[in-house]
Write a protein that holds these residues in place. Sequence first.
Motif, PDB file in Angstrom:
ATOM      1  N   GLN A   7      52.055 -39.769   2.832  1.00 44.64           N
ATOM      2  CA  GLN A   7      52.219 -41.153   3.013  1.00 44.64           C
ATOM      3  C   GLN A   7      51.067 -41.682   1.331  1.00 44.64           C
ATOM      4  O   GLN A   7      51.682 -42.829   0.708  1.00 44.64           O
ATOM      5  CB  GLN A   7      51.147 -42.042   3.835  1.00 44.64           C
ATOM      6  N   LEU A   8      50.308 -41.095   1.211  1.00 47.93           N
ATOM      7  CA  LEU A   8      49.342 -41.948  -0.462  1.00 47.93           C
ATOM      8  C   LEU A   8      50.442 -42.221  -1.601  1.00 47.93           C
ATOM      9  O   LEU A   8      49.966 -43.584  -1.795  1.00 47.93           O
ATOM     10  CB  LEU A   8      48.024 -40.681  -0.888  1.00 47.93           C
ATOM     11  N   ASP A   9      51.344 -41.270  -0.950  1.00 48.85           N
ATOM     12  CA  ASP A   9      51.981 -41.790  -2.602  1.00 48.85           C
ATOM     13  C   ASP A   9      53.189 -41.966  -2.026  1.00 48.85           C
ATOM     14  O   ASP A   9      54.332 -42.545  -2.933  1.00 48.85           O
ATOM     15  CB  ASP A   9      52.636 -39.865  -3.039  1.00 48.85           C
ATOM     16  N   SER A  64      51.298 -39.233   9.798  1.00 50.22           N
ATOM     17  CA  SER A  64      51.855 -37.997   8.943  1.00 50.22           C
ATOM     18  C   SER A  64      52.413 -36.662  10.021  1.00 50.22           C
ATOM     19  O   SER A  64      54.026 -36.294  10.281  1.00 50.22           O
ATOM     20  CB  SER A  64      51.012 -37.324   8.081  1.00 50.22           C
ATOM     21  N   VAL A  65      51.469 -36.781  11.070  1.00 51.26           N
ATOM     22  CA  VAL A  65      51.860 -36.068  11.861  1.00 51.26           C
ATOM     23  C   VAL A  65      52.887 -36.458  13.299  1.00 51.26           C
ATOM     24  O   VAL A  65      53.662 -35.306  13.309  1.00 51.26           O
ATOM     25  CB  VAL A  65      50.550 -35.751  13.081  1.00 51.26           C
ATOM     26  N   LEU A  66      52.859 -37.866  13.102  1.00 48.89           N
ATOM     27  CA  LEU A  66      53.506 -38.287  13.949  1.00 48.89           C
ATOM     28  C   LEU A  66      55.218 -38.435  13.373  1.00 48.89           C
ATOM     29  O   LEU A  66      56.419 -38.227  13.861  1.00 48.89           O
ATOM     30  CB  LEU A  66      53.251 -39.842  14.424  1.00 48.89           C
ATOM     31  N   GLU A  67      55.413 -38.714  12.153  1.00 49.33           N
ATOM     32  CA  GLU A  67      56.173 -39.020  11.334  1.00 49.33           C
ATOM     33  C   GLU A  67      57.371 -37.601  11.136  1.00 49.33           C
ATOM     34  O   GLU A  67      58.469 -36.928  11.574  1.00 49.33           O
ATOM     35  CB  GLU A  67      56.144 -38.849  10.084  1.00 49.33           C
ATOM     36  N   GLN A  68      56.335 -36.303  11.478  1.00 51.62           N
ATOM     37  CA  GLN A  68      56.485 -35.499  11.451  1.00 51.62           C
ATOM     38  C   GLN A  68      57.813 -34.997  13.208  1.00 51.62           C
ATOM     39  O   GLN A  68      58.672 -34.411  12.839  1.00 51.62           O
ATOM     40  CB  GLN A  68      56.314 -34.087  11.323  1.00 51.62           C
ATOM     41  N   LEU A  69      56.491 -35.612  14.291  1.00 51.94           N
ATOM     42  CA  LEU A  69      57.100 -34.899  15.209  1.00 51.94           C
ATOM     43  C   LEU A  69      58.223 -35.627  15.897  1.00 51.94           C
ATOM     44  O   LEU A  69      59.483 -35.273  15.834  1.00 51.94           O
ATOM     45  CB  LEU A  69      55.847 -35.729  16.345  1.00 51.94           C
ATOM     46  N   PHE A  70      58.861 -37.101  14.809  1.00 53.56           N
ATOM     47  CA  PHE A  70      59.938 -37.438  15.287  1.00 53.56           C
ATOM     48  C   PHE A  70      61.533 -36.901  14.410  1.00 53.56           C
ATOM     49  O   PHE A  70      62.053 -37.169  14.807  1.00 53.56           O
ATOM     50  CB  PHE A  70      59.309 -39.857  15.100  1.00 53.56           C
ATOM     51  N   THR A  89      49.243 -29.074   9.195  1.00 54.94           N
ATOM     52  CA  THR A  89      49.211 -31.464   7.414  1.00 54.94           C
ATOM     53  C   THR A  89      48.160 -31.605   6.583  1.00 54.94           C
ATOM     54  O   THR A  89      47.737 -31.821   6.155  1.00 54.94           O
ATOM     55  CB  THR A  89      49.646 -31.898   8.835  1.00 54.94           C
ATOM     56  N   TRP A  90      47.108 -30.834   7.681  1.00 53.86           N
ATOM     57  CA  TRP A  90      45.941 -31.438   7.046  1.00 53.86           C
ATOM     58  C   TRP A  90      45.529 -30.147   5.763  1.00 53.86           C
ATOM     59  O   TRP A  90      45.098 -30.914   4.746  1.00 53.86           O
ATOM     60  CB  TRP A  90      44.518 -30.881   7.785  1.00 53.86           C
ATOM     61  N   GLN A  91      45.766 -29.150   6.075  1.00 57.96           N
ATOM     62  CA  GLN A  91      45.630 -27.986   4.613  1.00 57.96           C
ATOM     63  C   GLN A  91      46.468 -28.912   3.529  1.00 57.96           C
ATOM     64  O   GLN A  91      46.288 -28.760   2.617  1.00 57.96           O
ATOM     65  CB  GLN A  91      46.419 -26.695   5.257  1.00 57.96           C
ATOM     66  N   ARG A  92      47.848 -29.169   3.636  1.00 53.12           N
ATOM     67  CA  ARG A  92      48.869 -29.718   2.547  1.00 53.12           C
ATOM     68  C   ARG A  92      48.214 -31.548   2.507  1.00 53.12           C
ATOM     69  O   ARG A  92      47.768 -31.362   1.046  1.00 53.12           O
ATOM     70  CB  ARG A  92      50.213 -29.971   3.890  1.00 53.12           C
ATOM     71  N   LEU A  93      47.827 -31.597   2.931  1.00 57.10           N
ATOM     72  CA  LEU A  93      47.209 -33.312   2.722  1.00 57.10           C
ATOM     73  C   LEU A  93      46.147 -32.661   1.518  1.00 57.10           C
ATOM     74  O   LEU A  93      45.478 -33.281   0.678  1.00 57.10           O
ATOM     75  CB  LEU A  93      46.740 -34.838   4.247  1.00 57.10           C
ATOM     76  N   SER A  94      45.018 -32.668   2.070  1.00 56.03           N
ATOM     77  CA  SER A  94      43.648 -31.795   1.450  1.00 56.03           C
ATOM     78  C   SER A  94      43.952 -31.140   0.142  1.00 56.03           C
ATOM     79  O   SER A  94      43.480 -31.436  -1.177  1.00 56.03           O
ATOM     80  CB  SER A  94      42.379 -31.169   2.471  1.00 56.03           C
TER      81      SER A  94
END
Length: 300
Positions: A7-9, A64-70, A89-94
Amino acid sequence: MQDTTSQLDAATANTAPDEVRRPALSPSRASDFKQCPLLYRFRAVDRLPEQPTKAQVRGILVHSVLEQLFALPTAERGPERARALLGPTWQRLSAEHADWLELFAGANDEPTATESWLASAEALIDGYFELEDPTRIEPEACELRVEAELASGMLLRGYIDRLDVAPTGEIRVVDYKSGAAPREIGEAKAMFQMKFYAVVLWRLRGEVPRQLRLMYLSDKQALAYAPDEAELRRFERTLEAIWDAILRAGKSGDFRPSPSKLCNYCDHKARCPAFGGVPPEYPGWPEPNPGDESALDRAD
């Protein structure tokens, strides 16, 4: 919400590096100018860096989690699968934004602090499932980038968390909020954002959205509003007035501070003349685009 882009990008992912984009107004930048013209300048013109909060980053993580959920097959959109997405997801974002890890630096027990924070994000995911059943919903789009030009030539641009379109054509705009349902002022700010999206969709599709739905995951409340065409016309004029004021300030460089209680939460208070500070030298009206917003802008 796009699978391959954080989302940041997202605000720049759909633009080629050498593509010149016209100045546009986003919901966040419009709210900034209404709150304090100098804040708008610091963010949109000077583009001064700001330190994200844990709450903002948590909001991005949950979105981001809800995005992936759908993006999953309907039958797989259960609470356990959503919780399982949090850690990766946190591992990827961080990894993409290593500076976010600094939010946890200095804690007496950093791993425990991070685990507690992730648990609070999990509670928001659980709150989402108490508001609706994603197995019964098939959105037309998530994290949808929208852009529309008004008759006046003004350009509106933003990102919609989720767009639902019924088989009969009715449109519903859904926005997730990771905080609690706000009081009157906060609710007005949130609804300003939703009406902004409603105007854009109306001009793009010729259809007034049937419902604007805000989902507050922290206290498991949902607010729904049904706009009408007359109201959106009035709101469109409001946006045009804001943009005209921004352009006038942009030409002169006269972005005045508007002190309020919100100043206590501003990253730029030390630079504000209302508090004895000195802003940077005005760099001039930015080109090509002073109107974008990032995921941190959209995180509550």
